[in-house]
Enzyme design. Structure first.
Site: not given
Length: 348
Positions: A328, A299, A145
Site C-alpha cells: 500500500h 496492497d 488511500s
C-alpha cells in the site's frame, strides 16, 4: 526559472463558516489549514492526503512534505506549471477543525465529542474553502488511500469543477477487510486505561495509539519487504522488526491526536461511493471527468483487482498497476515507477 524566482510552499488558514454534515449535525464554525505552491495564475491541482498525512505535501528543504519527491519544480507534478494546494482534512489535527479544536461555546476542545464525519463532508468543506479563495476550477484532483476516497467523491459531488481525477491505492468501497483492521486499531485505543473516554491527559501516554499504528504499519507494507529489510536480525529479547514498530508507534503519538485518528478511521469505514447512488458500479458509470487509477502490488487493504474492476466501469477511465514490494505504501515511494504515468496523464 532561476532559483531566486522559484516559488516556495506557503501555508494559511481559511474560515468557511458553518458546515452542515451528512449526518444532519451542524458544525458552526469551520476552518481549514492549507499549503500552496506554484506560480500565480497557473492552473490549480488539489492534492488530498491520507490518514495520518497533513497539508504539507511539498514542505521545504528542512522539512520535506510527504509527496516532495513527486511534486515540485521540474518534477512529475511540476510546480513551475501548476499551483498545488492541499488542505488538512476536516477532522484532522494539523490546523483544520477537528477534535483538538476549541469549541466556541464550551471554551474547551471537542475531543471525543467531535461529531462523526464522512469523506463527503471533507470534500464539501474543501469546496467551500476553494470558493471563498476564488478558485472555481481545478486542473486535477489527486490523492492516495483516504486521499483517493476524497478524489472519487470530488468527481461525483462536483464533476464540473475539475478536468481530471487521479486515484492512487484506493477503492470505491472500503472493504470489510479494511474495516476489520480499523476495528482492531480502534479497540486497542479505547481499551487503553489512559483513554478515559477520549478525555486522556496526554496523547503521548496512549500505548493503545502506539499499537494502532503498529497494526497499520504491518498492513501498509508487504511481507516480502519486512522479511528483506529485517531478516530476523536481533534476538528473542528484541528483534529489529519489533524495535521498528515500537519506534513508529511512538512517532505517531508525537504528531497525531488519538481522537482525530479515530474520527478519520470511522470516516474511512463509511466510504462507499455507491451509498444513496444506486451502488458503486452505478456511481462509477456516472463519473464524468477522465480518471486515472493506479494500484500497487501486494496492497492488502485496497486490492488492485478491485481497483481494476472499478476503472472498468468508468467511461473515461484508465488503469495502471505498479509492481512493487512496498504494498500500500507504494503510493508514497518509488516515484520513478509511476510518476511518469501521472505526468503524462496531467499534461496530455
Amino acid at each position: 526559472m532561476t532559483n531566486s524566482q522559484r516559488t516556495v510552499a506557503t501555508t494559511g488558514d481559511i474560515t468557511i463558516g458553518p458546515l452542515l454534515l451528512t449526518s444532519g449535525e451542524l458544525l458552526e464554525e469551520v476552518s481549514l489549514r492549507y499549503e500552496i505552491s506554484g506560480p500565480e495564475g497557473a492552473p490549480f491541482i488539489l492534492v488530498c492526503h491520507a490518514l495520518t498525512g497533513n497539508q504539507h505535501t511539498i514542505g521545504n528543504d528542512k522539512n520535506p512534505g510527504w509527496w516532495s519527491g513527486l511534486i515540485g519544480e521540474s518534477m512529475y507534478v511540476d510546480t513551475d506549471a501548476y499551483q498545488v494546494l492541499t488542505f488538512n482534512v476536516l477532522g484532522g489535527c494539523h490546523g483544520s477543525t477537528g477534535p483538538t479544536t476549541i469549541h466556541n461555546k464550551t471554551n474547551a476542545a471537542y475531543r471525543s465529542h467531535f461529531p462523526d464525519i464522512t469523506v463527503r463532508d471533507m470534500v464539501h468543506a474543501q469546496h467551500k474553502a476553494l470558493t471563498i479563495m476564488g478558485i472555481h476550477h481545478l486542473a486535477a484532483v489527486m490523492g492516495g488511500s483516504l486521499g483517493g476516497m476524497q478524489v472519487m467523491e470530488w468527481g461525483l459531488l462536483y464533476p464540473d469543477k475539475m478536468d481530471k481525477l487521479i486515484v492512487l491505492a484506493s477503492t470505491p468501497v472500503f472493504t470489510d477487510y479494511g474495516i476489520a483492521y480499523n476495528h482492531i486499531a480502534e479497540t486497542s485505543i479505547k481499551q487503553d486505561p489512559a483513554w478515559k473516554n477520549g478525555q486522556y491527559e496526554s496523547n503521548h501516554s496512549l500505548k493503545g495509539l502506539e499499537i494502532a499504528r503498529m497494526i497499520g504499519m504491518v498492513t501498509y507494507r508487504s511481507a516480502t519487504l519486512f522479511n528483506q529489510r529485517f531478516d530476523r536480525k536481533g534476538n528473542q529479547l528484541k528483534y529489529d522488526v519489533s524495535s521498528y514498530l515500537d519506534h513508529q508507534g511512538k512517532k505517531l503519538t508525537e504528531r497525531f491526536d488519538a481522537n482525530s485518528y479515530l474520527t478519520l478511521l470511522r470516516a474511512m469505514n463509511e466510504h462507499d461511493i455507491g451509498k444513496d447512488r444506486g451502488g458503486w458500479e452505478v456511481a462509477a458509470r456516472s463519473m464524468k471527468p477522465p480518471l486515472l487509477a493506479i494500484s500497487y502490488d501486494r496492497d492488502l487493504i485496497f486490492e488492485p483487482s478491485f481497483m481494476k474492476q472499478f476503472v472498468s466501469e468508468v467511461a473515461n477511465g484508465s488503469y495502471f498497476h505498479v509492481d512493487t514490494e512496498f504494498g500500500h505504501d507504494g503510493f508514497l515511494t518509488e516515484f520513478n515507477k509511476w510518476g511518469p504515468v501521472v505526468e503524462h496523464f496531467l499534461n496530455n
